[in-house]
Every structure is written in structure tokens, then in C-alpha cells.
Design an enzyme around this catalytic site. Structure first.
Site: not given
Ligand code: ADP
Length: 194
Positions: A20, A95, A134, A140, A151
Site C-alpha cells: 500500500k 480498518r 522488510r 520496524r 497483524r
Molecule cells: P501496515 O504496515 O500493517 O500496513 P500501518 O503502517 O498502516 O500498518 O499501521 C501500523 C500500526 O498502526 C497498525 O498495526 C495498528 O496498530 C496501528 N494503526 C494504524 N492505522 C490504524 C487504524 N485505522 N486503526 C487501528 N489501528 C491502526
């Protein structure tokens, strides 16, 4: 890229590791709209040590979702800013179904409508492998195997139902997220234009 893409209020959906962030970067450049990533905003809050950041850190590190209340708050504030008036690319929000409902209400209040939910489809195991790679490169805190699998589980349970939510509203556009960055980008452009 052609300026033919008329859609400018977009939710980008896909499991962790679907690419994404990478595709979002290309899209916002082509469309001239802001990238609104709740993950980025939460990481910035953690780094700055704000009250939201302090609350969110442990939850994020364990692969769970930050509370709807917090993310609805930060997404709402961001989407109410001037530069989001003409469009936005939402990444990582909504989400959960509660967040999707809140987004509908917020956009209603702002007097605008979502153009589409662009969903990247990928194979779960392939994205787990991508994320492990990654993790080695970026380090991270939420990129270790246990958290990555958590996740994924959270995505399937909480976020995947949004496919039906947007499908039922005729807003869902799916694009195959497997392949090179360029191949996926091309598929996205095609599906947004059709
Ligand atoms: P990913 O790398 O899984 O795409 P993101 O960078 O979007 O994840 O988000 C990292 C973390 O931030 C998520 O695992 C969650 O804990 C939190 N987070 C981000 N956006 C949301 C949301 N809309 N609702 C709840 N938690 C969120």
C-alpha cells in the site's frame, strides 16, 4: 501517468505487506492529493511522545489495533484540513467496520463522498515473506514474525469485512497486488480508469 483518473477520494485497502505504501506514493504524485496514513501519523505521535503516541505504542508493537476512538479522531482532524478538500488517499484507515461508519459520517458532514475503495489483493503467505524481508532492512518494531502473523489475523478478522462493506455500496475496485511494483501500479491505473 494520464490525468484521466477522475477519482480523488480514495480508500486504499489491503493486508499488511500488500504494498500500500509504495503504491500510495505513486498515486498521490499522479493525482496531486495528500496521502493520509494513520500508521504514519501514529508513528509520528509515538516518536514525538504525545499522549496519543504514549497510548498507542504498546498496542502497535504487539500488532493489535489502536482504539477506534483514537484513530477516528486523528483521521477526522486530518481530513478536515484544507488540503484534503479536493481529495485524499486514505491508507490504513478505515480498518474496522466502526471506522468505516465513522468515515461515512465524517464525509457526510464535510459534504463530500468517497469515490472508491481500492483493494490490493495478495496471497497471505507471500506478504508474510515480504514483511520478514522488510523487517531485516528497516527494523520496524512491529516487524517480527509473531507480530506479522498477528497483524494478518487482525486484518482477516477486523479489516477484510470492509471488502463487503464497500462492495455492497458499489464502491469496491480490486487490483491484483502480486507482481513487480510497476506491474501493480499499471493495474491500479487501469482499474481506477475503468
Ligand atoms: P501496515 O504496515 O500493517 O500496513 P500501518 O503502517 O498502516 O500498518 O499501521 C501500523 C500500526 O498502526 C497498525 O498495526 C495498528 O496498530 C496501528 N494503526 C494504524 N492505522 C490504524 C487504524 N485505522 N486503526 C487501528 N489501528 C491502526
Amino acid at each position: 501517468m494520464s490525468a484521466a483518473i477522475a477519482k480523488s477520494r480514495i480508500v486504499l485497502l489491503g493486508p499488511p505487506g500488500a504494498g500500500k505504501g509504495t503504491q500510495a506514493a505513486a498515486l498521490i504524485e499522479a493525482l496531486g492529493i495528500p496521502h493520509v496514513s494513520t500508521g504514519d501519523m501514529l508513528r509520528a505521535a509515538v516518536k514525538a511522545g504525545t499522549p496519543v503516541g504514549l497510548q498507542a505504542k504498546a498496542v502497535m508493537d504487539s500488532g493489535e489495533l489502536v482504539s477506534d476512538e483514537i484513530v477516528i479522531g486523528i483521521a477526522g482532524e486530518r481530513l478536515s484540513e484544507d488540503d484534503a478538500k479536493e481529495g485524499f488517499l486514505l491508507d490504513g484507515f478505515p480498518r474496522t467496520l466502526a471506522q468505516a461508519d465513522a468515515l461515512e459520517k465524517l464525509l457526510d458532514r464535510l459534504g463530500v463522498e468517497l469515490d472508491c475503495c481500492l483493494a490490493l489483493t495478495v496471497e497471505n503467505e507471500a506478504v508474510v515473506q515480504r514483511l520478514l524481508k522488510r523487517a531485516e532492512i528497516e527494523g520496524r518494531a512491529d516487524d517480527n514474525e509473531e507480530t506479522i502473523r498477528e497483524r494478518m489475523r487482525v486484518y482477516d478478522a477486523e479489516t477484510a469485512p470492509l471488502l463487503e462493506f464497500y462492495g455492497g455500496r458499489d464502491r469496491l475496485i480490486e487490483a491484483d497486488g502480486m507482481g513487480t511494483i510497476e506491474e501493480v501500479g499499471e493495474r491500479i491505473r487501469k482499474s481506477l480508469n475503468s
